[in-house]
Design an enzyme around this catalytic site. Structure first.
Site, mmCIF file in Angstrom:
data_model
loop_
_atom_site.group_PDB
_atom_site.id
_atom_site.type_symbol
_atom_site.label_atom_id
_atom_site.label_comp_id
_atom_site.label_asym_id
_atom_site.label_seq_id
_atom_site.Cartn_x
_atom_site.Cartn_y
_atom_site.Cartn_z
ATOM 1 N N HIS A 7 6.128 53.701 -18.878
ATOM 2 C CA HIS A 7 5.884 54.663 -20.048
ATOM 3 C C HIS A 7 6.217 53.969 -21.341
ATOM 4 O O HIS A 7 7.341 53.633 -21.789
ATOM 5 C CB HIS A 7 7.021 55.889 -20.228
ATOM 6 C CG HIS A 7 6.288 57.181 -21.009
ATOM 7 N ND1 HIS A 7 7.074 57.367 -22.104
ATOM 8 C CD2 HIS A 7 5.387 57.904 -20.976
ATOM 9 C CE1 HIS A 7 6.330 58.134 -22.743
ATOM 10 N NE2 HIS A 7 5.423 58.611 -22.057
ATOM 11 N N GLU A 34 1.824 52.689 -19.468
ATOM 12 C CA GLU A 34 1.081 53.500 -20.358
ATOM 13 C C GLU A 34 1.264 53.219 -21.619
ATOM 14 O O GLU A 34 2.159 52.551 -22.073
ATOM 15 C CB GLU A 34 1.828 54.887 -20.105
ATOM 16 C CG GLU A 34 0.920 55.922 -20.873
ATOM 17 C CD GLU A 34 1.567 56.389 -22.154
ATOM 18 O OE1 GLU A 34 1.251 57.149 -22.996
ATOM 19 O OE2 GLU A 34 2.788 55.721 -22.412
ATOM 20 N N ASP A 36 -0.172 54.084 -26.062
ATOM 21 C CA ASP A 36 -0.909 54.867 -27.195
ATOM 22 C C ASP A 36 -1.640 53.970 -28.152
ATOM 23 O O ASP A 36 -1.039 52.814 -28.729
ATOM 24 C CB ASP A 36 0.125 55.630 -27.740
ATOM 25 C CG ASP A 36 1.273 56.511 -26.989
ATOM 26 O OD1 ASP A 36 0.856 57.598 -26.320
ATOM 27 O OD2 ASP A 36 2.212 55.939 -26.475
ATOM 28 N N HIS A 49 2.589 55.199 -30.837
ATOM 29 C CA HIS A 49 2.620 56.556 -30.301
ATOM 30 C C HIS A 49 2.545 57.449 -31.706
ATOM 31 O O HIS A 49 1.794 58.267 -31.465
ATOM 32 C CB HIS A 49 3.887 56.827 -29.742
ATOM 33 C CG HIS A 49 4.135 58.124 -29.215
ATOM 34 N ND1 HIS A 49 4.543 59.213 -30.106
ATOM 35 C CD2 HIS A 49 3.663 58.874 -28.050
ATOM 36 C CE1 HIS A 49 4.652 60.320 -29.301
ATOM 37 N NE2 HIS A 49 4.082 60.323 -28.083
ATOM 38 N N GLU A 109 -3.770 55.873 -23.755
ATOM 39 C CA GLU A 109 -3.678 57.270 -24.171
ATOM 40 C C GLU A 109 -4.381 57.135 -25.718
ATOM 41 O O GLU A 109 -3.779 56.292 -26.633
ATOM 42 C CB GLU A 109 -2.356 57.806 -24.384
ATOM 43 C CG GLU A 109 -2.632 59.346 -24.880
ATOM 44 C CD GLU A 109 -1.463 60.099 -25.088
ATOM 45 O OE1 GLU A 109 -1.139 60.981 -26.076
ATOM 46 O OE2 GLU A 109 -0.139 59.649 -24.310
#
Length: 233
Positions: A7, A34, A36, A49, A109
């Site tokens: 993450h 993952e 962003d 993020h 993301e």
């Protein structure tokens, strides 16, 4: 299939969403991470993020108010540890380079740009262009809490694997309509409160399930036994 996603990279060992956190995935043989992405005022796409600089850099203010030339003066690492002093905010192009070089795969993301609609369109177009530079053997998933962005990106890049992110309070009875509308193959539900019955419902409709965020080994094993993947840090 059991897949672990780091993450925001290996964010317990290095500052989140930085090149150092992503490179550590290769050292620990974690094949997926993952991250962003968001956009700056001049159209540069970066890995971040938050829509503000306050939490993870030595600056404050809106991310959208800066340009690419400002990145050289921003420290995104010393908040985590002095060992990461002057760690930069990565650009999307640098992220793609790391994926290719270290043979890593990513769940990318898309953050909802809070500034204006055109910036969101530019973000989608820029992501599509960057993915053209990704080595053909690399894998990716494009996810978001914003189904409009996902549906629009699917129009731009029909072959893209799409994932809808849901929090508990947004996982309503119409979840499957959102999935169909966006053309998603993956559903990414929140770990807290997720039940075996829900996972079975997702899988019975043919969707792949990745759960966020799972940090307890017992819970991870439980989810594995239900047949879901998991996202952890």
């Amino acid at each position: 299939m059991r897949t672990i996603y780091a993450h925001r990279g290996m964010s317990s060992l290095a500052p989140e969403n930085t090149l150092s956190a992503f490179k550590l995935c290769a050292d620990y043989r974690v094949g997926w991470f993952e991250c962003d992405i968001d956009i700056l005022h001049d159209g540069t796409i970066v890995v971040s993020h938050d829509s503000t600089l306050d939490r993870c850099t030595n600056r404050s203010g809106l991310l959208f108010d800066i340009n690419k030339q400002d990145l050289a003066d921003i420290d995104a690492g010393s908040w985590f540890s002095h060992d990461y002093l002057e760690e930069p905010i990565p650009t999307l192009d640098q992220l793609i380079e790391v994926m290719n070089r270290y043979k890593l795969n990513a769940n990318i993301e898309i953050k909802s740009c809070e500034s204006n609609v055109q910036a969101s369109r530019d973000l989608l177009d820029g992501l599509n262009a960057a993915l053209e530079q990704l080595a053909p053997e690399r894998e990716y998933i494009i996810s978001s809490f914003n189904p409009i962005l996902l549906a629009e990106f699917k129009k731009i890049r029909p072959e893209a694997p799409i994932a809808c992110l849901f929090e508990n309070q947004t996982l309503n009875d119409d979840w499957h309509v959102i999935m169909e509308w966006t053309g998603a193959q993956y559903i990414h539900p929140q770990n807290d409160g997720l039940t075996r019955e829900q996972v079975k419902m997702f899988k019975d409709r043919g969707y792949k399930v990745n759960v966020w965020t799972v940090n307890a080994k017992d819970r991870a094993n439980e989810l594995f036994n239900w047949g879901s993947r998991w996202d952890f840090y």
